[in-house]
Design an enzyme around this catalytic site. Structure first.
Site, PDB file in Angstrom:
ATOM      1  N   GLY A  33       0.790  -1.218   0.000  1.00  0.00           N
ATOM      2  CA  GLY A  33       0.000   0.000   0.000  1.00  0.00           C
ATOM      3  C   GLY A  33       0.823   1.269   0.000  1.00  0.00           C
ATOM      4  CB  SER A  61      -7.446  -9.725   2.983  1.00  0.00           C
ATOM      5  OG  SER A  61      -6.093 -10.118   3.175  1.00  0.00           O
ATOM      6  CG  ASN A  62      -2.979  -7.367   2.163  1.00  0.00           C
ATOM      7  OD1 ASN A  62      -3.517  -7.073   3.225  1.00  0.00           O
ATOM      8  ND2 ASN A  62      -1.996  -8.246   2.070  1.00  0.00           N
ATOM      9  CG  LEU A  63      -6.102  -7.329  -3.984  1.00  0.00           C
ATOM     10  CD1 LEU A  63      -6.860  -8.082  -5.061  1.00  0.00           C
ATOM     11  CD2 LEU A  63      -4.707  -6.948  -4.470  1.00  0.00           C
ATOM     12  NE  ARG A  65      -2.674  -2.350   3.531  1.00  0.00           N
ATOM     13  CZ  ARG A  65      -2.966  -3.616   3.782  1.00  0.00           C
ATOM     14  NH1 ARG A  65      -4.208  -4.049   3.619  1.00  0.00           N
ATOM     15  NH2 ARG A  65      -2.039  -4.454   4.212  1.00  0.00           N
ATOM     16  CE  LYS A  77       3.276  -7.614  -1.465  1.00  0.00           C
ATOM     17  NZ  LYS A  77       2.563  -7.024  -0.282  1.00  0.00           N
ATOM     18  CG  ASP A 121       2.858  -4.922   6.449  1.00  0.00           C
ATOM     19  OD1 ASP A 121       3.895  -5.591   6.260  1.00  0.00           O
ATOM     20  OD2 ASP A 121       1.714  -5.369   6.213  1.00  0.00           O
ATOM     21  CB  CYS A 179      -2.682  -3.793   8.487  1.00  0.00           C
ATOM     22  SG  CYS A 179      -3.949  -3.367   7.291  1.00  0.00           S
TER      23      CYS A 179
END
Length: 340
Positions: A33, A61-63, A65, A77, A121, A179
């Site tokens: 993010g 679940s991270n998409l 942001r 990534k 993170d 997060c």
């Protein structure tokens, strides 16, 4: 060049500033993010070389942001983001380092860069990066997001007495929720990423007043921001990460199901009663107050122990601290979070 005309017309940038960007090498650690927007805007601005570091793949679940990845994408990534940046600006050399930044590779990656932007993170990684940048004299742009609040600081690391992350946080705190546990407002992450990219550009161009040796705090709910002047608090010697390389994530993490819990001497849960009302048989619940001490009270040399949390990040941090404290204790973090 016509591509950069809208920024070279600015008197603070000009052709000389554009040349500074073209000859700069920026290392971006973490491609989620924060790292996604940072990389895209630095590439768009014409930074000459970007090295992107991440050992993870996109998760659904991270998409919300991490907006540079498509649904269903499974590649690394760093690789995916490098491809995006290369299409955005073919004039920027973009390198993808498809593994996590760890003690074994930190020195080589950071030494090669002119500026480091820390976008992970993971608290352990943030401290490792700060320690390495401080010892190698490399400027660092630090940022973090918690729920709808963000934090940004620039550490120039001009000498060994300069401020660094340990002056703000002396050590990683395994009790801080991640997060996956408390959530993050996607626009808050995006805004902090833009501030991080802006601070990087201002620092490279030596213009404006980025938060050098200051902590900038931002609240996305009311758009208030404040600057706090940092002071020297950490007086110990900054550890050299590469002198005695800590265990890698692969050595600290494991996969296990409920059926596998019996293979461990003790199993510890970092989940509170709201997230895990009933513990599996034999599992010990850790409270937020000094989980490190609670574990050491029950662990013995030669024992094998499993720790889990909601996402696997806090338990990884705790397992790492235990193994660093006593290498004879085999503490492992459950990679997938809560066992099923």
């Amino acid at each position: 060049m016509n591509r950069y005309q809208r920024q070279t017309v600015l008197p603070e940038v000009g052709e000389a500033g554009q040349q500074k960007l073209a000859t700069s090498h920026v290392l971006i650690i973490g491609c989620g993010g924060l790292g996604g927007p940072v990389a895209a805007y630095l590439a768009g601005a014409g930074v000459g070389t970007l090295t992107l570091v991440d050992g993870d793949s996109p998760e659904e679940s991270n998409l919300h942001r991490q907006v540079f990845f498509r649904t269903g994408a499974t590649d690394n990534k760093a690789k995916l983001l490098a491809e995006h940046c290369s299409l955005l600006n073919p004039g920027t050399r973009v390198r993808a380092h498809e593994s996590y930044l760890e003690a074994g590779n930190a020195k080589a990656l950071i030494e090669a860069a002119d500026l480091v932007v820390e976008c992970s993170d993971h608290a352990l990684t943030k401290h490792l990066v700060s320690d390495a940048c401080h010892l190698l004299g490399k400027p660092l742009v630090y940022a973090a997001v918690h729920k709808y609040e963000g934090y940004l600081a620039v550490f120039p690391n001009e000498d060994r007495d300069d401020l660094h992350l340990r002056d703000l946080f002396p050590a990683p705190d395994p009790t801080l929720p991640d997060c996956a546990t408390v959530g993050a407002l996607p626009t808050a992450v995006g805004l902090i990423a833009m501030m991080q990219a802006n601070a990087a550009l201002c620092y490279l161009l030596q213009i404006g007043t980025p938060p050098v040796r200051q902590l900038l705090t931002y609240n996305a709910l009311d758009n208030h921001q404040h600057r706090l002047k940092l002071k020297k608090n950490y007086t110990q010697t900054v550890p050299e990460p590469w002198k005695k390389a800590p265990l890698t994530r692969a050595e600290l993490e494991t996969d296990a199901t409920l059926a596998d819990l019996a293979d461990y001497d003790l199993v510890f849960s970092m989940l509170d009663e709201q997230r895990e009302p009933e513990l599996p048989e034999g599992v010990i619940r850790l409270t937020k107050r000094n989980p490190f001490g609670q574990c050491l009270e029950r662990m013995e040399a030669g024992g094998k122990y499993l720790i889990y949390c909601n996402s696997g990040k806090l338990s990884l941090m705790l397992a790492s601290q235990i193994r660093k404290h006593d290498a004879s204790i085999e503490a492992l973090s459950l990679r997938t979070g809560k066992p099923v």
